[in-house]
Design a protein around this motif. Structure first.
Motif, mmCIF file in Angstrom:
data_model
loop_
_atom_site.group_PDB
_atom_site.id
_atom_site.type_symbol
_atom_site.label_atom_id
_atom_site.label_comp_id
_atom_site.label_asym_id
_atom_site.label_seq_id
_atom_site.Cartn_x
_atom_site.Cartn_y
_atom_site.Cartn_z
ATOM 1 N N GLU A 121 -18.858 -49.043 -45.288
ATOM 2 C CA GLU A 121 -17.605 -48.635 -45.919
ATOM 3 C C GLU A 121 -16.988 -49.733 -46.781
ATOM 4 N N MET A 122 -17.332 -50.975 -46.495
ATOM 5 C CA MET A 122 -16.759 -52.081 -47.260
ATOM 6 C C MET A 122 -17.849 -52.783 -48.056
ATOM 7 N N SER A 123 -18.467 -53.794 -47.469
ATOM 8 C CA SER A 123 -19.589 -54.443 -48.150
ATOM 9 C C SER A 123 -20.318 -55.315 -47.136
ATOM 10 N N PRO A 124 -21.597 -55.625 -47.405
ATOM 11 C CA PRO A 124 -22.349 -56.502 -46.506
ATOM 12 C C PRO A 124 -21.734 -57.892 -46.383
ATOM 13 N N SER A 125 -20.943 -58.282 -47.395
ATOM 14 C CA SER A 125 -20.356 -59.623 -47.379
ATOM 15 C C SER A 125 -18.977 -59.656 -46.731
ATOM 16 N N ASN A 126 -18.508 -58.525 -46.202
ATOM 17 C CA ASN A 126 -17.203 -58.508 -45.547
ATOM 18 C C ASN A 126 -17.172 -59.539 -44.427
ATOM 19 N N ALA A 127 -16.029 -60.188 -44.235
ATOM 20 C CA ALA A 127 -15.923 -61.309 -43.309
ATOM 21 C C ALA A 127 -16.265 -60.929 -41.868
ATOM 22 N N VAL A 128 -15.911 -59.722 -41.430
ATOM 23 C CA VAL A 128 -16.111 -59.350 -40.023
ATOM 24 C C VAL A 128 -17.590 -59.145 -39.697
ATOM 25 N N PRO A 129 -18.322 -58.251 -40.393
ATOM 26 C CA PRO A 129 -19.746 -58.129 -40.079
ATOM 27 C C PRO A 129 -20.540 -59.395 -40.399
ATOM 28 N N THR A 130 -20.075 -60.172 -41.383
ATOM 29 C CA THR A 130 -20.751 -61.438 -41.687
ATOM 30 C C THR A 130 -20.659 -62.390 -40.505
ATOM 31 N N LYS A 131 -19.474 -62.474 -39.891
ATOM 32 C CA LYS A 131 -19.286 -63.337 -38.725
ATOM 33 C C LYS A 131 -20.172 -62.883 -37.572
ATOM 34 N N VAL A 132 -20.246 -61.585 -37.343
ATOM 35 C CA VAL A 132 -21.086 -61.052 -36.267
ATOM 36 C C VAL A 132 -22.556 -61.338 -36.555
ATOM 37 N N ARG A 133 -22.975 -61.124 -37.788
ATOM 38 C CA ARG A 133 -24.367 -61.357 -38.166
ATOM 39 C C ARG A 133 -24.743 -62.826 -38.022
ATOM 40 N N ASP A 134 -23.863 -63.713 -38.474
ATOM 41 C CA ASP A 134 -24.147 -65.148 -38.368
ATOM 42 C C ASP A 134 -24.200 -65.591 -36.907
ATOM 43 N N ALA A 135 -23.299 -65.053 -36.088
ATOM 44 C CA ALA A 135 -23.298 -65.404 -34.667
ATOM 45 C C ALA A 135 -24.561 -64.901 -33.983
ATOM 46 N N ALA A 136 -25.017 -63.701 -34.363
ATOM 47 C CA ALA A 136 -26.240 -63.147 -33.781
ATOM 48 C C ALA A 136 -27.453 -64.002 -34.139
ATOM 49 N N ARG A 137 -27.473 -64.509 -35.358
ATOM 50 C CA ARG A 137 -28.589 -65.371 -35.766
ATOM 51 C C ARG A 137 -28.581 -66.681 -34.988
ATOM 52 N N LYS A 138 -27.395 -67.256 -34.834
ATOM 53 C CA LYS A 138 -27.299 -68.506 -34.070
ATOM 54 C C LYS A 138 -27.684 -68.302 -32.611
ATOM 55 N N ALA A 139 -27.396 -67.097 -32.093
ATOM 56 C CA ALA A 139 -27.750 -66.789 -30.703
ATOM 57 C C ALA A 139 -29.183 -66.288 -30.589
ATOM 58 N N ARG A 140 -29.895 -66.219 -31.734
ATOM 59 C CA ARG A 140 -31.290 -65.787 -31.803
ATOM 60 C C ARG A 140 -31.466 -64.362 -31.292
ATOM 61 N N ILE A 141 -30.568 -63.494 -31.714
ATOM 62 C CA ILE A 141 -30.656 -62.079 -31.368
ATOM 63 C C ILE A 141 -31.415 -61.364 -32.475
#
Length: 371
Positions: free
Chosen positions: A332-352
């Motif tokens: 609904e917004m964009s892939p670069s939106n701050a909220v999903p970006t934060k979740v995505r970056d955290a998932a990568r750091k947690a190796r999910i």
């Protein structure tokens, strides 16, 4: 008559420090969702000819989320402002009352999967129960998604331990607001609303929306809900019933406030059971993964939210909401939106690597049990 007169005088002086105004002013209701299918204000050369239908809490929250950036260190940002609106609307509160939301007063009720956030009424300075539940229809109106976004993207649970001024207000949901008077907080919320109305909004329409619009809109929604009665409305808004029942009402008991809370969260059946998003539905094998995600997503220095403490379940519910809605926010917004970006970056750091699987299962679990 003297006791009544003294009470009226006390109330008058309290109101002067909040959002009291002399004379009649035009205040429009700010509803959660007008359900108006319009073009918004991004229509190229096409002029907006119906601003009133475009203005609702959904549109304001959408603009706040669209413009949000990853700040960190609990700086005042768009997502904190969205959380001001969410807490005020759900509590049918006055503009300055969000300042007094104290997480030290919060209680999680596991039997009902309901969080009691306790609310302080400025008129009387009394506290009463304020249970909140997830929104049934959309993330933009969801309390847990709102505060979860604020806590993750803007480090809303971080407190500077070296700042002695923060010690006394560390447990408050919005410590930043304690640098302002009650009336100052009301003005800030009014500014947030007006600054996020459609571009080119006429001045007379713009000035008719204020912090009071949130309370007026939520009360109107409660009063027009087909399943609520007057007791339910008064229970949520804090108004007296005008009967002898008021003297015996236990305002700390969540039952009287629940039905109104479900109505504001868009439950058609206000007696339905509440189901919050929970990672536990995925099985014990994801426990370590979830813990790793929480560690990367939040900077927590409010002890009650740490693992093993009484409100850690609230943090986990917020994370589940962020994960559950991640793809919808992106779409609904964009892939670069701050909220999903934060979740995505955290998932990568947690190796999910199975975030999509978690998201789909959470969606199925959360919505299958709601009415």
């Amino acid at each position: 008559m003297r006791p009544s007169f003294e009470k009226a005088c006390d109330r008058f002086h309290i109101q002067l420090g909040s959002e009291f105004t002399f004379g009649e002013t035009m205040v429009r209701s700010l509803y959660s969702d007008n359900e108006f299918v319009g073009y918004g204000d991004a229509r190229g050369d096409l002029a907006i000819n119906d601003y009133i239908s475009l203005i609702d809490l959904m549109s304001i929250n959408r603009k706040l989320m669209n413009d949000a950036t990853i700040l960190g260190n609990n700086k005042e940002g768009n997502l904190q402002e969205r959380a001001w609106l969410a807490t005020t609307y759900m509590a049918v509160g006055r503009g300055g009352e969000s300042k007094f939301v104290d997480t030290a007063d919060w209680t999680w009720h596991p039997r009902y999967e309901i969080l009691d956030t306790q609310w302080t009424e400025l008129k009387t300075m009394e506290k009463y129960a304020m249970p909140v539940v997830p929104d049934k229809k959309h993330f933009l109106r969801d309390f847990f998604h709102s505060i979860g976004s604020f806590w993750s993207v803007e480090d809303g649970l971080y407190r500077d331990e070296n700042d002695p001024d923060q010690a006394a207000i560390a447990s408050y949901l919005f410590p930043d607001l304690h640098g302002f008077t009650d009336n100052g907080v009301t003005k800030k919320i009014t500014s947030v609303i007006r600054e996020n109305l459609p571009n080119g909004c006429p001045t007379d329409i713009l000035n008719s929306y204020s912090a009071k619009s949130l309370r007026k809109g939520s009360i109107t929604e409660l009063m027009t809900h087909p399943s609520l009665n007057g007791t339910d409305v008064c229970g949520r808004s804090g108004h007296a019933t005008g009967t002898n029942l008021d003297a015996y009402d236990d305002k700390s008991f969540i039952a009287r406030w629940i039905r109104g809370g479900k109505a504001l969260a868009h439950y058609s059946n206000v007696d339905a059971n509440v189901k919050v998003p929970r990672f536990e539905c995925l099985g014990a094998h994801v426990a370590g993964t979830v813990d790793a995600l929480l560690k990367e997503l939040f900077l927590v220095s409010v002890p009650v939210f740490l693992p093993g403490r009484s409100l850690h379940v609230v943090l986990r519910t917020c994370v589940a909401s962020l994960v559950m809605y991640r793809q919808q926010v992106t779409d609904e917004m964009s892939p670069s939106n701050a909220v999903p970006t934060k979740v995505r970056d955290a998932a990568r750091k947690a190796r999910i690597t199975d975030a999509c699987f978690l998201e789909c299962r959470l969606k199925y679990f959360c919505f299958s049990g709601r009415a």
